[in-house]
Design an enzyme around this catalytic site. Structure first.
Site, PDB file in Angstrom:
ATOM      1  N   ASP A  90       0.883  -1.164   0.000  1.00  0.00           N
ATOM      2  CA  ASP A  90       0.000   0.000   0.000  1.00  0.00           C
ATOM      3  C   ASP A  90       0.924   1.219   0.000  1.00  0.00           C
ATOM      4  O   ASP A  90       2.096   1.116   0.368  1.00  0.00           O
ATOM      5  CB  ASP A  90      -0.863  -0.032   1.269  1.00  0.00           C
ATOM      6  CG  ASP A  90      -1.671   1.233   1.464  1.00  0.00           C
ATOM      7  OD1 ASP A  90      -2.206   1.751   0.474  1.00  0.00           O
ATOM      8  OD2 ASP A  90      -1.744   1.701   2.615  1.00  0.00           O
ATOM      9  N   ASP A 102      -0.227   5.023   0.814  1.00  0.00           N
ATOM     10  CA  ASP A 102      -0.553   6.009   1.844  1.00  0.00           C
ATOM     11  C   ASP A 102      -0.504   5.395   3.235  1.00  0.00           C
ATOM     12  O   ASP A 102      -1.083   4.338   3.496  1.00  0.00           O
ATOM     13  CB  ASP A 102      -1.947   6.591   1.601  1.00  0.00           C
ATOM     14  CG  ASP A 102      -2.010   7.375   0.298  1.00  0.00           C
ATOM     15  OD1 ASP A 102      -0.958   7.831  -0.162  1.00  0.00           O
ATOM     16  OD2 ASP A 102      -3.120   7.512  -0.251  1.00  0.00           O
ATOM     17  N   GLU A 125      -1.501  10.402   3.990  1.00  0.00           N
ATOM     18  CA  GLU A 125      -2.590   9.966   3.122  1.00  0.00           C
ATOM     19  C   GLU A 125      -2.652  10.988   1.995  1.00  0.00           C
ATOM     20  O   GLU A 125      -3.016  12.147   2.202  1.00  0.00           O
ATOM     21  CB  GLU A 125      -3.922   9.925   3.879  1.00  0.00           C
ATOM     22  CG  GLU A 125      -4.042   8.794   4.884  1.00  0.00           C
ATOM     23  CD  GLU A 125      -4.208   7.423   4.227  1.00  0.00           C
ATOM     24  OE1 GLU A 125      -4.700   7.370   3.073  1.00  0.00           O
ATOM     25  OE2 GLU A 125      -3.825   6.423   4.858  1.00  0.00           O
ATOM     26  N   SER A 152      -2.471   0.932  -4.714  1.00  0.00           N
ATOM     27  CA  SER A 152      -2.983   2.045  -3.914  1.00  0.00           C
ATOM     28  C   SER A 152      -4.346   2.537  -4.375  1.00  0.00           C
ATOM     29  O   SER A 152      -4.663   2.518  -5.568  1.00  0.00           O
ATOM     30  CB  SER A 152      -1.984   3.204  -3.980  1.00  0.00           C
ATOM     31  OG  SER A 152      -2.481   4.345  -3.319  1.00  0.00           O
ATOM     32  N   GLY A 153      -5.122   2.994  -3.399  1.00  0.00           N
ATOM     33  CA  GLY A 153      -6.377   3.667  -3.700  1.00  0.00           C
ATOM     34  C   GLY A 153      -6.139   5.140  -3.982  1.00  0.00           C
ATOM     35  O   GLY A 153      -7.072   5.889  -4.237  1.00  0.00           O
ATOM     36  N   LYS A 202      -8.110  -3.896  -4.456  1.00  0.00           N
ATOM     37  CA  LYS A 202      -6.724  -4.299  -4.213  1.00  0.00           C
ATOM     38  C   LYS A 202      -6.588  -5.812  -4.309  1.00  0.00           C
ATOM     39  O   LYS A 202      -5.603  -6.331  -4.839  1.00  0.00           O
ATOM     40  CB  LYS A 202      -6.242  -3.785  -2.857  1.00  0.00           C
ATOM     41  CG  LYS A 202      -6.002  -2.288  -2.831  1.00  0.00           C
ATOM     42  CD  LYS A 202      -5.370  -1.837  -1.522  1.00  0.00           C
ATOM     43  CE  LYS A 202      -5.116  -0.340  -1.534  1.00  0.00           C
ATOM     44  NZ  LYS A 202      -4.497   0.140  -0.285  1.00  0.00           N
ATOM     45  N   ASP A 207      -1.907  -0.807   5.788  1.00  0.00           N
ATOM     46  CA  ASP A 207      -2.472  -0.424   7.088  1.00  0.00           C
ATOM     47  C   ASP A 207      -3.981  -0.452   7.133  1.00  0.00           C
ATOM     48  O   ASP A 207      -4.569  -0.307   8.204  1.00  0.00           O
ATOM     49  CB  ASP A 207      -2.015   0.999   7.439  1.00  0.00           C
ATOM     50  CG  ASP A 207      -2.680   2.034   6.541  1.00  0.00           C
ATOM     51  OD1 ASP A 207      -3.418   2.895   7.057  1.00  0.00           O
ATOM     52  OD2 ASP A 207      -2.484   1.979   5.316  1.00  0.00           O
TER      53      ASP A 207
END
Length: 295
Positions: free
Chosen positions: A89, A91, A98, A178-179, A227, A248
């Site tokens: 991930d 952020d 973030e 990643s989002g 993801k 996280d």
């Protein structure tokens, strides 16, 4: 170079407020406009990217109820050491911030957006709903994103450069899932030496005049379960026998499933999300734990 965006944009709408920051020197970052069916995509060519060394204080173990997965079992250690690919991930994991919260703060909507981010990462709302809602609060224009990238380069988590270097030296492939947005993640990948084809992330869409038009809904990371879908695509395409996911949030935890990641490592050096940490195979607060275990 990123491909030009031709997919349908997801329009969004709402109000504004304020939050935190990033710092360093991305003056070498070039951002160009490429129109495609009325939309614009951002490209960058980092040359002398210099990451900021962030200082993060890990959470105190005494305040946690997760001591059972802080010390990994032999089975978990074996999975980690035998991983052929590791997905990170970005952020609050690779970076201490973030990204969408930082961009929102830069645009004057930090506090409201950060509240939505907490809900999304905790798994209390569908990710796609939270993504659309957050973007609607500040609707970043192309010029604003360009300005943000020039003034606020990424802050890397302590130890991440060493860990990625170690993984690559051991012939382990590294991915960023990643989002967040490619426009903000490309510089991070350049610093860490991760190829662009190993990035799975969202894309902001803009009109011919740089006005915000939404995000590319065809990216798997734009929705809940995305993801996990990305990890499954990677595994199927590269035929990896063992994969690990490090992150996280709840969306990172989702990646551990049949056909996806075999191992989920929760990194709580920036944010400790109790519900996620409790279900992790291994809970860490410093990347040194992973680096040392590879020796």
């Amino acid at each position: 170079m990123d491909a030009l965006i031709t997919s349908r944009a997801v329009p969004v709408q709402v109000p504004c407020r304020k939050l935190s920051s990033l710092s360093a020197n991305l003056s070498c970052l070039e951002l160009k406009r490429y129109s495609c069916r009325g939309r614009v995509s951002i490209m960058d060519h980092p040359k002398l990217l210099r990451p900021v060394s962030a200082s993060v204080q890990p959470q105190e173990l005494s305040a946690l109820g997760h001591k059972g997965n802080v010390a990994p079992s032999k089975e978990i250690l074996d999975l980690w050491r035998n991983a052929e690919a590791v997905c990170f991930d970005v952020d609050s994991t690779v970076c201490v911030d973030e990204g969408i919260d930082e961009l929102a703060e830069f645009c004057g909507a930090g506090k409201a957006v950060a509240e939505w981010t907490a809900r999304a990462m905790g798994g209390s709302v569908p990710f796609e709903e939270a993504l659309a809602a957050r973007l609607s609060l500040f609707k970043p224009s192309l010029s604003k994103v360009e300005e943000y990238l020039e003034k606020r380069p990424p802050r890397l988590s302590p130890g991440i450069e060493e860990l990625v270097k170690k993984l690559r030296a051991n012939k382990i492939d590294v991915y960023l899932i990643s989002g967040g947005f490619r426009q903000m993640i490309n510089p991070v990948a350049s610093i860490l030496g991760i190829p662009r084809e190993n990035i799975f992330a969202n894309n902001l869409l803009f009109g011919n005049y740089g006005e915000f038009q939404g995000f590319d809904e065809n990216e798997p990371t734009s929705r809940s379960g995305g993801k996990a879908e990305a990890v499954q695509q990677i595994r199927k395409g590269r035929l990896y026998k063992t994969m690990a996911m490090i992150g996280d949030g709840a969306t990172d935890l989702e990646a551990r499933q049949p056909g996806g990641a075999d191992l989920f490592i929760c990194y709580a050096g920036v944010q400790l999300r109790e519900a996620v940490a409790a279900k992790a195979d291994w809970l860490i607060f410093k990347f040194e734990s992973l680096i040392n275990s590879l020796d």
